[in-house]
Write a protein that holds these residues in place. Structure first.
Motif, PDB file in Angstrom:
ATOM      1  N   GLY A 195     -41.721 -45.968  32.018  1.00 42.66           N
ATOM      2  CA  GLY A 195     -41.350 -47.374  31.959  1.00 42.66           C
ATOM      3  C   GLY A 195     -39.849 -47.578  31.958  1.00 42.66           C
ATOM      4  O   GLY A 195     -39.322 -48.452  32.664  1.00 42.66           O
ATOM      5  N   VAL A 196     -39.121 -46.771  31.179  1.00 42.09           N
ATOM      6  CA  VAL A 196     -37.667 -46.904  31.145  1.00 42.09           C
ATOM      7  C   VAL A 196     -37.056 -46.540  32.492  1.00 42.09           C
ATOM      8  O   VAL A 196     -36.146 -47.229  33.007  1.00 42.09           O
ATOM      9  CB  VAL A 196     -37.086 -46.032  30.017  1.00 42.09           C
ATOM     10  N   GLN A 197     -37.519 -45.457  33.109  1.00 46.12           N
ATOM     11  CA  GLN A 197     -36.965 -45.051  34.399  1.00 46.12           C
ATOM     12  C   GLN A 197     -37.291 -46.059  35.489  1.00 46.12           C
ATOM     13  O   GLN A 197     -36.471 -46.308  36.391  1.00 46.12           O
ATOM     14  CB  GLN A 197     -37.512 -43.663  34.764  1.00 46.12           C
ATOM     15  N   THR A 198     -38.450 -46.674  35.421  1.00 44.26           N
ATOM     16  CA  THR A 198     -38.790 -47.728  36.382  1.00 44.26           C
ATOM     17  C   THR A 198     -37.884 -48.934  36.198  1.00 44.26           C
ATOM     18  O   THR A 198     -37.450 -49.570  37.179  1.00 44.26           O
ATOM     19  CB  THR A 198     -40.258 -48.128  36.218  1.00 44.26           C
ATOM     20  N   SER A 199     -37.586 -49.259  34.933  1.00 37.79           N
ATOM     21  CA  SER A 199     -36.667 -50.370  34.679  1.00 37.79           C
ATOM     22  C   SER A 199     -35.280 -50.084  35.239  1.00 37.79           C
ATOM     23  O   SER A 199     -34.605 -50.982  35.760  1.00 37.79           O
ATOM     24  CB  SER A 199     -36.594 -50.633  33.176  1.00 37.79           C
ATOM     25  N   VAL A 200     -34.864 -48.814  35.134  1.00 34.01           N
ATOM     26  CA  VAL A 200     -33.564 -48.452  35.696  1.00 34.01           C
ATOM     27  C   VAL A 200     -33.563 -48.645  37.206  1.00 34.01           C
ATOM     28  O   VAL A 200     -32.614 -49.216  37.793  1.00 34.01           O
ATOM     29  CB  VAL A 200     -33.209 -46.999  35.314  1.00 34.01           C
ATOM     30  N   ALA A 201     -34.605 -48.199  37.871  1.00 29.54           N
ATOM     31  CA  ALA A 201     -34.680 -48.365  39.322  1.00 29.54           C
ATOM     32  C   ALA A 201     -34.718 -49.836  39.705  1.00 29.54           C
ATOM     33  O   ALA A 201     -34.073 -50.270  40.678  1.00 29.54           O
ATOM     34  CB  ALA A 201     -35.908 -47.632  39.864  1.00 29.54           C
ATOM     35  N   SER A 202     -35.480 -50.635  38.946  1.00 33.45           N
ATOM     36  CA  SER A 202     -35.547 -52.065  39.227  1.00 33.45           C
ATOM     37  C   SER A 202     -34.199 -52.728  39.012  1.00 33.45           C
ATOM     38  O   SER A 202     -33.791 -53.615  39.786  1.00 33.45           O
ATOM     39  CB  SER A 202     -36.601 -52.714  38.335  1.00 33.45           C
ATOM     40  N   HIS A 203     -33.479 -52.301  37.988  1.00 34.89           N
ATOM     41  CA  HIS A 203     -32.153 -52.867  37.742  1.00 34.89           C
ATOM     42  C   HIS A 203     -31.196 -52.565  38.884  1.00 34.89           C
ATOM     43  O   HIS A 203     -30.406 -53.416  39.313  1.00 34.89           O
ATOM     44  CB  HIS A 203     -31.615 -52.311  36.424  1.00 34.89           C
ATOM     45  N   ILE A 204     -31.253 -51.354  39.402  1.00 37.96           N
ATOM     46  CA  ILE A 204     -30.370 -50.973  40.507  1.00 37.96           C
ATOM     47  C   ILE A 204     -30.674 -51.813  41.747  1.00 37.96           C
ATOM     48  O   ILE A 204     -29.771 -52.219  42.500  1.00 37.96           O
ATOM     49  CB  ILE A 204     -30.510 -49.473  40.795  1.00 37.96           C
ATOM     50  N   LEU A 205     -31.970 -52.100  41.952  1.00 34.17           N
ATOM     51  CA  LEU A 205     -32.344 -52.865  43.139  1.00 34.17           C
ATOM     52  C   LEU A 205     -31.964 -54.336  43.036  1.00 34.17           C
ATOM     53  O   LEU A 205     -31.699 -54.991  44.047  1.00 34.17           O
ATOM     54  CB  LEU A 205     -33.850 -52.741  43.381  1.00 34.17           C
ATOM     55  N   THR A 206     -31.927 -54.876  41.827  1.00 33.02           N
ATOM     56  CA  THR A 206     -31.718 -56.317  41.679  1.00 33.02           C
ATOM     57  C   THR A 206     -30.287 -56.702  41.338  1.00 33.02           C
ATOM     58  O   THR A 206     -29.905 -57.860  41.524  1.00 33.02           O
ATOM     59  CB  THR A 206     -32.645 -56.858  40.573  1.00 33.02           C
ATOM     60  N   ASP A 223     -36.944 -38.609  38.810  1.00 35.29           N
ATOM     61  CA  ASP A 223     -37.211 -38.445  37.376  1.00 35.29           C
ATOM     62  C   ASP A 223     -38.618 -38.925  37.029  1.00 35.29           C
ATOM     63  O   ASP A 223     -39.327 -38.302  36.221  1.00 35.29           O
ATOM     64  CB  ASP A 223     -36.183 -39.228  36.562  1.00 35.29           C
ATOM     65  N   ILE A 224     -39.030 -40.028  37.626  1.00 34.95           N
ATOM     66  CA  ILE A 224     -40.393 -40.519  37.382  1.00 34.95           C
ATOM     67  C   ILE A 224     -41.419 -39.506  37.866  1.00 34.95           C
ATOM     68  O   ILE A 224     -42.418 -39.216  37.185  1.00 34.95           O
ATOM     69  CB  ILE A 224     -40.588 -41.882  38.068  1.00 34.95           C
ATOM     70  N   ALA A 225     -41.198 -38.935  39.051  1.00 38.78           N
ATOM     71  CA  ALA A 225     -42.133 -37.939  39.585  1.00 38.78           C
ATOM     72  C   ALA A 225     -42.177 -36.705  38.688  1.00 38.78           C
ATOM     73  O   ALA A 225     -43.258 -36.141  38.439  1.00 38.78           O
ATOM     74  CB  ALA A 225     -41.728 -37.561  41.011  1.00 38.78           C
ATOM     75  N   ASP A 226     -41.005 -36.251  38.216  1.00 36.51           N
ATOM     76  CA  ASP A 226     -40.989 -35.093  37.314  1.00 36.51           C
ATOM     77  C   ASP A 226     -41.754 -35.386  36.028  1.00 36.51           C
ATOM     78  O   ASP A 226     -42.509 -34.529  35.534  1.00 36.51           O
ATOM     79  CB  ASP A 226     -39.542 -34.717  36.991  1.00 36.51           C
TER      80      ASP A 226
END
Length: 430
Positions: A195-206, A223-226
């Motif tokens: 969840g935290v890593q997904t939030s980071v990716a979403s933040h970078i995109l927005t 990192d999410i895949a790992d």
């Protein structure tokens, strides 16, 4: 004493004893054949047997005066023997030995007195009467002891069965609790990091879509895949342990050799996952002399894992976490995880099972765990886990290793594969 229809059964016993007494009286000599009063006394002496189980002593006391009068009239002395022996047997089989002894002495005294009053020279008759009384009383005592023995055997068997059932229920409850702890640690840690890593990716995109940082997004997705791969591997290990039937000894030996339980060598992986979620982690591990038991190493790993999960989830962005694992005195391992975050926010939701699970893991190894806010801010988890040292001939780990600015030992890399992997993971994380 607890048989159904006991009054009806005793009534049949009384009728049978009366019939046998009548047969013996009819087969006696004419000189001692009972008269009308003798028949009445003989029949009346068998009637109290109907209540022999309700109060055996009173039944015997009711029969004694009737039989004394019967024998005093010099009737057939062998005729009332059946009801006499039945009453004596009932007293002996239902009472304590002391009561049986006193009853035997009393009845023998009465019979001897009656026989001496009839004929003072019937010594053989006295011996025969005394012998029968003693034999019947001994038979009743022996049956009573045998019944007590059988009852004690049955009671022990029932108690053992109850103990086995309680032990089985206790083991099932412990196994369910252990599975719940493992699944909670695995899923809570992995889902929180994802969840935290997904939030980071979403933040970078927005934040700035025009200047898309593909490398940062790719790193976050990696990192999410790992994390997913590690969670899947650990979940597979847990399911293998649950499905293990214990039939393949060679496979069990291989599993024991590799160790399905995580230990201190896997702590750098937890640190890398927490750092990928935005935390700053300082890992300090000083392995004690000897070899930790697998249960102790797994408990320390799970405590650190849950503490990092809570810190990443509740402590806020950019939290600094210090993980320290070191010996505490003789035969104890101290695990401390502290952070400088803001702590969890009370939103009215039900509390989780993280701290409770950590305490249960510490107790499972005989240790203790304390968790709570720090006086200067942040949160601290401190566990003390006892361990047993193995033989001195086993390989020992390096004295210590640190990351992020701490002094590293200058000794060569350890030869043990797990320790070498840990040292490489530490350098990579640095």
């Amino acid at each position: 004493m607890h048989a159904p229809h006991k009054t009806r059964t005793d009534a049949l016993v009384a009728v049978g004893a009366g019939a046998l007494s009548a047969t013996l009286a009819l087969s006696a000599d004419d000189a001692v054949a009972p008269d009308a009063l003798g028949w009445l006394l003989l029949t009346a002496s068998a009637a109290p047997l109907v209540w022999r189980r309700r109060n055996p002593v009173l039944v015997l006391l009711a029969m004694v005066p009737l039989l004394m009068l019967y024998h005093g009239l010099d009737n057939a002395h062998t005729a009332p023997m059946p009801q006499t022996w039945i009453a004596l047997y009932t007293v002996a089989v239902t009472g304590r030995p002391l009561r049986t002894l006193l009853t035997g002495i009393g009845v023998t005294s009465v019979m001897v007195t009656v026989v001496l009053s009839i004929d003072a020279h019937q010594g053989f008759e006295l011996l025969r009467i005394s012998g029968w009384i003693i034999a019947v009383l001994f038979c009743g005592v022996d049956v009573r002891i045998y019944r007590q023995y059988v009852a004690s055997v049955l009671e022990r068997a029932e108690r053992a069965e109850r103990t086995r059932e309680e032990e089985a229920r206790r083991r099932v409850a412990e196994e369910r609790l252990r599975i719940a702890r493992d699944l909670h640690d695995l899923l809570a840690h992995s889902i929180t990091l994802i969840g935290v890593q997904t939030s980071v990716a979403s933040h970078i995109l927005t934040v700035d879509p025009e200047r898309l940082d593909r490398r940062a997004i790719a790193a976050s997705l990696d990192d999410i895949a790992d994390t997913c791969r590690e969670a899947r591997a650990e979940l597979r290990t847990t399911l293998q342990v649950l499905r293990d039937t214990g039939q393949d000894d060679a496979q069990d030996d291989r599993r024991d050799a590799h160790g399905p339980l995580p230990d201190l060598a896997a702590l750098p992986g937890l640190v890398r996952a927490a750092e990928a979620a935005g935390a700053r982690v300082d890992l300090r591990v000083r392995v004690p002399d000897g070899r930790l038991a697998p249960a102790t190493g797994a408990a320390a790993y799970r405590i650190v894992q849950e503490s990092l999960t809570n810190a990443v989830r509740h402590a806020g962005p950019g939290v600094r976490i210090v993980v320290a694992v070191e010996p505490a005195g003789t035969g104890a391992l101290r695990v401390t995880v502290t952070d400088d975050g803001t702590g969890p926010v009370d939103d009215g939701s039900a509390p989780g099972f993280g701290i409770l699970g950590m305490r249960e893991r510490a107790r499972s190894t005989g240790g203790t765990l304390d968790a709570g806010p720090r006086p200067g801010g942040g949160f601290e988890v401190s566990a003390l886990l006892p361990f047993q040292k193995q033989g001195e001939d086993r390989p020992t780990a390096p004295a210590s290793f640190r990351k992020q600015g701490e002094d590293r030992p200058t000794a060569p890399a350890p030869a043990h594969p797990a320790l070498a992997h840990r040292a490489r993971a530490t350098e990579s994380a640095s």
